[in-house]
Design an enzyme around this catalytic site. Sequence first.
Site, mmCIF file in Angstrom:
data_model
loop_
_atom_site.group_PDB
_atom_site.id
_atom_site.type_symbol
_atom_site.label_atom_id
_atom_site.label_comp_id
_atom_site.label_asym_id
_atom_site.label_seq_id
_atom_site.Cartn_x
_atom_site.Cartn_y
_atom_site.Cartn_z
ATOM 1 N N GLY A 48 -45.085 73.023 -39.654
ATOM 2 C CA GLY A 48 -44.898 73.873 -38.487
ATOM 3 C C GLY A 48 -44.352 75.244 -38.821
ATOM 4 N N GLU A 113 -37.194 70.275 -42.546
ATOM 5 C CA GLU A 113 -37.847 70.243 -43.858
ATOM 6 C C GLU A 113 -36.842 70.639 -44.930
ATOM 7 O OE1 GLU A 113 -41.842 72.029 -43.929
ATOM 8 O OE2 GLU A 113 -41.845 71.825 -41.770
ATOM 9 N N HIS A 241 -45.927 72.261 -54.060
ATOM 10 C CA HIS A 241 -45.412 71.342 -53.041
ATOM 11 C C HIS A 241 -45.139 70.013 -53.733
ATOM 12 C CE1 HIS A 241 -44.901 69.053 -49.390
ATOM 13 N NE2 HIS A 241 -45.036 70.148 -48.670
ATOM 14 N N ARG A 288 -37.793 72.964 -52.293
ATOM 15 C CA ARG A 288 -39.006 72.501 -52.973
ATOM 16 C C ARG A 288 -39.017 72.676 -54.475
ATOM 17 N NH1 ARG A 288 -43.662 74.364 -48.908
ATOM 18 N NH2 ARG A 288 -42.903 72.907 -47.351
ATOM 19 N N HIS A 349 -49.220 75.243 -54.108
ATOM 20 C CA HIS A 349 -49.204 75.264 -52.645
ATOM 21 C C HIS A 349 -49.056 76.655 -52.042
ATOM 22 C CE1 HIS A 349 -48.463 73.574 -48.671
ATOM 23 N NE2 HIS A 349 -47.317 74.225 -48.583
ATOM 24 N N ARG A 384 -39.879 80.063 -51.503
ATOM 25 C CA ARG A 384 -39.989 80.121 -50.040
ATOM 26 C C ARG A 384 -39.345 78.910 -49.377
ATOM 27 N NH1 ARG A 384 -44.092 77.944 -46.288
ATOM 28 N NH2 ARG A 384 -44.826 76.848 -48.126
ATOM 29 N N LEU A 390 -45.596 80.841 -42.003
ATOM 30 C CA LEU A 390 -46.294 81.138 -40.742
ATOM 31 C C LEU A 390 -45.468 82.166 -39.970
ATOM 32 C CD1 LEU A 390 -47.475 77.547 -39.692
ATOM 33 C CD2 LEU A 390 -48.917 79.404 -40.527
HETATM 34 P P1 FAD Z 1 -54.871 82.281 -44.487
HETATM 35 O O1 FAD Z 1 -54.557 81.485 -43.304
HETATM 36 O O2 FAD Z 1 -55.086 81.558 -45.757
HETATM 37 O O3 FAD Z 1 -56.189 83.124 -44.173
HETATM 38 C C1 FAD Z 1 -56.809 83.885 -45.193
HETATM 39 C C2 FAD Z 1 -58.160 84.340 -44.686
HETATM 40 O O4 FAD Z 1 -58.712 85.312 -45.560
HETATM 41 C C3 FAD Z 1 -59.190 83.229 -44.584
HETATM 42 O O5 FAD Z 1 -59.876 83.391 -43.375
HETATM 43 C C4 FAD Z 1 -60.116 83.516 -45.769
HETATM 44 O O6 FAD Z 1 -61.409 83.032 -45.609
HETATM 45 C C5 FAD Z 1 -60.082 85.021 -45.776
HETATM 46 N N1 FAD Z 1 -60.449 85.639 -47.056
HETATM 47 C C6 FAD Z 1 -59.895 85.434 -48.264
HETATM 48 N N2 FAD Z 1 -60.509 86.198 -49.187
HETATM 49 C C7 FAD Z 1 -61.467 86.899 -48.545
HETATM 50 C C8 FAD Z 1 -62.451 87.850 -48.962
HETATM 51 N N3 FAD Z 1 -62.595 88.222 -50.247
HETATM 52 N N4 FAD Z 1 -63.277 88.365 -48.028
HETATM 53 C C9 FAD Z 1 -63.185 87.980 -46.733
HETATM 54 N N5 FAD Z 1 -62.297 87.078 -46.282
HETATM 55 C C10 FAD Z 1 -61.445 86.552 -47.188
HETATM 56 N N6 FAD Z 1 -46.696 77.289 -43.883
HETATM 57 C C11 FAD Z 1 -45.776 77.118 -42.916
HETATM 58 O O7 FAD Z 1 -45.054 78.052 -42.555
HETATM 59 N N7 FAD Z 1 -45.651 75.904 -42.308
HETATM 60 C C12 FAD Z 1 -46.419 74.837 -42.646
HETATM 61 O O8 FAD Z 1 -46.296 73.783 -42.059
HETATM 62 C C13 FAD Z 1 -47.359 75.000 -43.675
HETATM 63 N N8 FAD Z 1 -48.122 73.955 -44.073
HETATM 64 C C14 FAD Z 1 -49.105 74.163 -44.985
HETATM 65 C C15 FAD Z 1 -49.936 73.110 -45.330
HETATM 66 C C16 FAD Z 1 -50.988 73.307 -46.193
HETATM 67 C C17 FAD Z 1 -51.892 72.157 -46.569
HETATM 68 C C18 FAD Z 1 -51.205 74.584 -46.757
HETATM 69 C C19 FAD Z 1 -52.343 74.823 -47.685
HETATM 70 C C20 FAD Z 1 -50.350 75.636 -46.447
HETATM 71 C C21 FAD Z 1 -49.297 75.434 -45.566
HETATM 72 N N9 FAD Z 1 -48.431 76.470 -45.219
HETATM 73 C C22 FAD Z 1 -47.494 76.275 -44.258
HETATM 74 C C23 FAD Z 1 -48.653 77.830 -45.719
HETATM 75 C C24 FAD Z 1 -49.353 78.636 -44.619
HETATM 76 O O9 FAD Z 1 -50.348 77.844 -44.031
HETATM 77 C C25 FAD Z 1 -49.977 79.899 -45.140
HETATM 78 O O10 FAD Z 1 -49.081 80.600 -45.944
HETATM 79 C C26 FAD Z 1 -50.407 80.805 -44.002
HETATM 80 O O11 FAD Z 1 -51.190 80.086 -43.095
HETATM 81 C C27 FAD Z 1 -51.164 81.980 -44.537
HETATM 82 O O12 FAD Z 1 -51.772 82.670 -43.475
HETATM 83 P P2 FAD Z 1 -52.615 83.947 -43.791
HETATM 84 O O13 FAD Z 1 -53.146 84.441 -42.509
HETATM 85 O O14 FAD Z 1 -51.854 84.862 -44.645
HETATM 86 O O15 FAD Z 1 -53.806 83.412 -44.745
HETATM 87 C C1 SIN Z 2 -45.379 70.848 -45.093
HETATM 88 O O1 SIN Z 2 -45.704 70.433 -43.980
HETATM 89 O O2 SIN Z 2 -44.798 70.164 -45.920
HETATM 90 C C2 SIN Z 2 -45.745 72.241 -45.465
HETATM 91 C C3 SIN Z 2 -44.741 73.176 -44.948
HETATM 92 C C4 SIN Z 2 -44.817 74.497 -45.635
HETATM 93 O O3 SIN Z 2 -45.517 74.672 -46.619
HETATM 94 O O4 SIN Z 2 -44.108 75.415 -45.167
#
Ligand code: FAD
Ligand code: SIN
Length: 526
Positions: A48, A113, A241, A288, A349, A384, A390
Amino acid sequence: MKRNVDFLVIGSGLAGLSYALKVADHGKVLILTKANEDESNTKYAQGGIASVMYSPDSYEKHIEDTLVCGDGLCNKEVVRMVVSESSVRIKELIEWGVQFDKNQKGEFDLGKEGGHSENRVLHHKDNTGFEIERALLEKVHAHPNIEILHHYFAIELLTQHHLGRKVTSRTPDIECYGVYALNTKTNQIEQILSRITLMATGGAGQVYAATTNPFITTGDGVAMVYRAKGRVENMEFFQFHPTSLYNPNERPSFLISEAMRGFGGVLKTIDGKEFMHKYDKRGSLAPRDIVARAIDNEMKIRGDDFVFLDCRHLDKEGLIKHFPNIHKKCLSLGIDITKDYIPVVPASHYMCGGIKVDMNGRSSILNLYAAGECSCTGLHGANRLASNSLLEAVVYAHRSAKDSVERFKNVDHCDSIPEWNAERTASPEEMVLITQSLREAQGIMTNYVGIVRSNLRLKRAFDRLLILHNETENLYERTTVSPELCQLRNIIKVSYIIIKCAMMRKESVGLHYMADYPKKFSPAFS
Ligand code: FAD
Ligand code: SIN
């Protein structure tokens, strides 16, 4: 083909979508995204989004937890700003239609967490990110000023370099005019000119062989900015992670949310013994970096391939209600989380470093902003705090949008950028070279630049990677540009930056653990 827009957004995760929604009332917005529009790290976020909601929690406690987790390297001013702006950004997400779970009293059901001293994680069951993408994409589709082009791959930032001027990392006024992007449906490379560009390309988990991140996470934004001579920093801090599901044939690895440990799950070695208290008094809920290192160490000294997460003692109904997707996924593999141990293993992660930005999201390149995981704001320092990413994405998208709107009218489009030079695209690429080099690069990073590093390992990684780098640049110079080739090139570039940053930091701090410089007052790892 040429396009002209006011705001170009690269990426359709939380950072890109929320920025687009904010600037769209002021000008024409184009979002480029390289896969399906919802494919992103955001979509897979489980635990979250961290935010202070009720007492006894307070901003001061959230700030303190973030600073402790960051191991002395957070920017305190940034931490205070992000935490204090959290409530208003959460309110906005809710107004945009994101639904966070509530308890029977009608209050938000806050999870806990690692590293958090209070329950403060707003969530939507165990698929918070999916819910965020759903709600924001719905809003974006409804806005007349926003266009999304999916399966468009941003290849290269346009700067004075494309006007024939020499640009180096010391050039003080590098400007961004937009990008060259590959339309992967037509295989044409288009020129997209913008007044303001936001890099929101997310992380680079795919640099490593085992990762919780989807295939899109190849560090494209960081690599593009680095090539354009923009500033990138803190790349040595790559978060693993502690608990991805151990299922060797599955890529990416399925995440077992840290929120399960917040709910009471306990880590055990495969003979059923709790081990985390040997490493940290916070046990399974330590930050972590500490938990991942402890698991890595236990696996190494015992010769095991995984450890267990034990949730069998927890309220069964509550467990299934809070973690329905994890329950379903494990069941599909014959593991009942209410009755069986869950085999888990660390996996790459989160990229804590990235494109260096100021408190308004401005990068070192004029008219180029960065937000979300591809950026380095100073919030995370050396490690982090869970669920702060998020939050960071939404706070920095807001600040970048505000600053962009104030500036964009004073920025003209640059009309003299030449078409993409397609002369070198004669021979077809050889897929086998790309796939094998990718595996090799991921192997090098996993074996020598993982949870525990040393000067010798880093040197070996650097030397091996250099060979791949030269081969790949050579391939890129003479063959057809494809997303696979660009991604390989970016993964190699990002790996190179991680290694360089790691070589420069002669200490163990946060996620960067060097066997040559063990941390004082804590166990030594090798
Ligand atoms: P992203 O959401 O990764 O979006 C990146 C975008 O850029 C995508 O649409 C991709 O297709 C696009 N893109 C990339 N390269 C290119 C390119 N060359 N040309 C065009 N488009 C491109 N964080 C939390 O705070 N809480 C959580 O519970 C949590 N859980 C997680 C669970 C998992 C399994 C994972 C993998 C991550 C988690 N995280 C969590 C981390 C968090 O999800 C991310 O750090 C955050 O969503 C990143 O958002 P963003 O918009 O920066 O990038
Ligand atoms: C998780 O749900 O364990 C991921 C949380 C995060 O990466 O911030």
